[in-house]
Design a protein around this motif. Sequence first.
Motif, mmCIF file in Angstrom:
data_model
loop_
_atom_site.group_PDB
_atom_site.id
_atom_site.type_symbol
_atom_site.label_atom_id
_atom_site.label_comp_id
_atom_site.label_asym_id
_atom_site.label_seq_id
_atom_site.Cartn_x
_atom_site.Cartn_y
_atom_site.Cartn_z
ATOM 1 N N LYS A 189 0.818 -1.305 -0.108
ATOM 2 C CA LYS A 189 -0.037 -0.002 -0.113
ATOM 3 C C LYS A 189 0.897 1.146 0.027
ATOM 4 N N ARG A 190 1.974 1.355 0.924
ATOM 5 C CA ARG A 190 2.774 2.237 0.856
ATOM 6 C C ARG A 190 3.618 2.747 -0.630
ATOM 7 N N LEU A 191 3.801 1.618 -1.123
ATOM 8 C CA LEU A 191 4.410 1.676 -2.591
ATOM 9 C C LEU A 191 3.600 2.492 -3.638
ATOM 10 N N GLU A 192 2.318 1.875 -3.435
ATOM 11 C CA GLU A 192 1.263 2.642 -4.208
ATOM 12 C C GLU A 192 1.026 3.811 -3.886
ATOM 13 N N MET A 193 0.954 4.278 -2.657
ATOM 14 C CA MET A 193 0.587 5.552 -2.052
ATOM 15 C C MET A 193 1.569 6.628 -2.724
ATOM 16 N N PHE A 194 2.947 6.147 -2.435
ATOM 17 C CA PHE A 194 4.021 7.048 -2.845
ATOM 18 C C PHE A 194 4.251 7.210 -4.294
ATOM 19 N N GLY A 195 3.453 6.367 -5.329
ATOM 20 C CA GLY A 195 3.557 6.296 -6.588
ATOM 21 C C GLY A 195 4.813 5.587 -7.108
ATOM 22 N N ILE A 196 5.335 4.410 -6.481
ATOM 23 C CA ILE A 196 6.649 3.928 -6.818
ATOM 24 C C ILE A 196 6.319 3.098 -7.848
ATOM 25 N N SER A 197 6.909 3.336 -9.189
ATOM 26 C CA SER A 197 6.495 2.301 -10.229
ATOM 27 C C SER A 197 7.156 0.818 -10.116
ATOM 28 N N TYR A 198 6.767 -0.047 -10.875
ATOM 29 C CA TYR A 198 7.502 -1.393 -10.958
ATOM 30 C C TYR A 198 8.869 -1.359 -11.181
ATOM 31 N N GLU A 199 9.360 -0.441 -12.287
ATOM 32 C CA GLU A 199 10.971 -0.207 -12.760
ATOM 33 C C GLU A 199 11.477 0.069 -11.525
ATOM 34 N N GLU A 200 10.989 1.277 -10.734
ATOM 35 C CA GLU A 200 11.799 1.954 -9.452
ATOM 36 C C GLU A 200 11.979 0.606 -8.517
ATOM 37 N N LEU A 201 10.802 0.044 -8.262
ATOM 38 C CA LEU A 201 10.998 -1.033 -7.173
ATOM 39 C C LEU A 201 11.726 -2.230 -7.643
ATOM 40 N N LYS A 202 11.771 -2.584 -8.684
ATOM 41 C CA LYS A 202 12.701 -3.691 -9.585
ATOM 42 C C LYS A 202 14.129 -3.370 -9.191
ATOM 43 N N GLU A 203 14.457 -2.226 -9.535
ATOM 44 C CA GLU A 203 15.974 -1.489 -9.331
ATOM 45 C C GLU A 203 16.174 -1.690 -7.952
ATOM 46 N N ALA A 204 15.399 -1.153 -7.290
ATOM 47 C CA ALA A 204 15.769 -1.231 -5.702
ATOM 48 C C ALA A 204 16.005 -2.448 -5.144
ATOM 49 N N VAL A 205 15.095 -3.353 -5.569
ATOM 50 C CA VAL A 205 15.226 -5.060 -5.249
ATOM 51 C C VAL A 205 16.416 -5.512 -5.533
ATOM 52 N N GLU A 206 16.838 -5.278 -6.861
ATOM 53 C CA GLU A 206 18.313 -5.754 -7.241
ATOM 54 C C GLU A 206 19.389 -5.266 -6.727
ATOM 55 N N SER A 207 19.304 -3.754 -6.453
ATOM 56 C CA SER A 207 20.402 -3.027 -5.701
ATOM 57 C C SER A 207 20.392 -3.769 -4.217
ATOM 58 N N VAL A 208 19.608 -4.105 -3.627
ATOM 59 C CA VAL A 208 19.907 -4.794 -2.051
ATOM 60 C C VAL A 208 20.208 -6.111 -2.048
#
Length: 187
Positions: A167-186
């Motif tokens: 819900k927080r990701l949706e609320m802040f408008g974080i896109s799939y690409e932004e999230l995917k990039e963040a997941v890969e970097s951690v």
Amino acid sequence: MESNKEKNFNAVVIVEGRDDTKRLKQYFPGIETIETNGSEVSKETLAEIKKLAQTREIIIFTDPDFNGERIRRLVTQVVPNAKQAFITRKEGEPTKRGNSLGVEHASKEALMRALSDLHEVEETKSDLTKSQYNALGLGMGPNARKLREKVGVKLSIGYGNAKQFFKRLEMFGISYEELKEAVESVK
């Protein structure tokens, strides 16, 4: 924040209690706060925050725990455009045994980062789907909790359980690409 000696923003920061206010004033003497006095935020306090939001910017800065999330949710309901500041659970860890997690334990650096990296609720929702979220390993699985925690730090949006985090990701408008990039970097 330009100087820790002067107030350089027109915001009022919503915190849980007087120890949070003391800690913020230690590094930002001109900062103004409203204390919710715990997770049972009174109707009067919410009305005061709502009225203040008509003329001032509101920043919600609560502890990275269940009660902090509850307060954040209640204040966001009355001031949907409030900005959000987050510290990590690690940044909020107490130095003394027996104390609870909180803003009052955060370092000057953590507080400065949180107050300079604010998030706003986005009018346009994220393009992220629940299946994409789960495919990235954030929804369920043996390492999902730790992964959400790391991604929350990377994106500066705090930690949440699987449902809250989505819900927080949706609320802040974080896109799939932004999230995917963040997941890969951690990973």
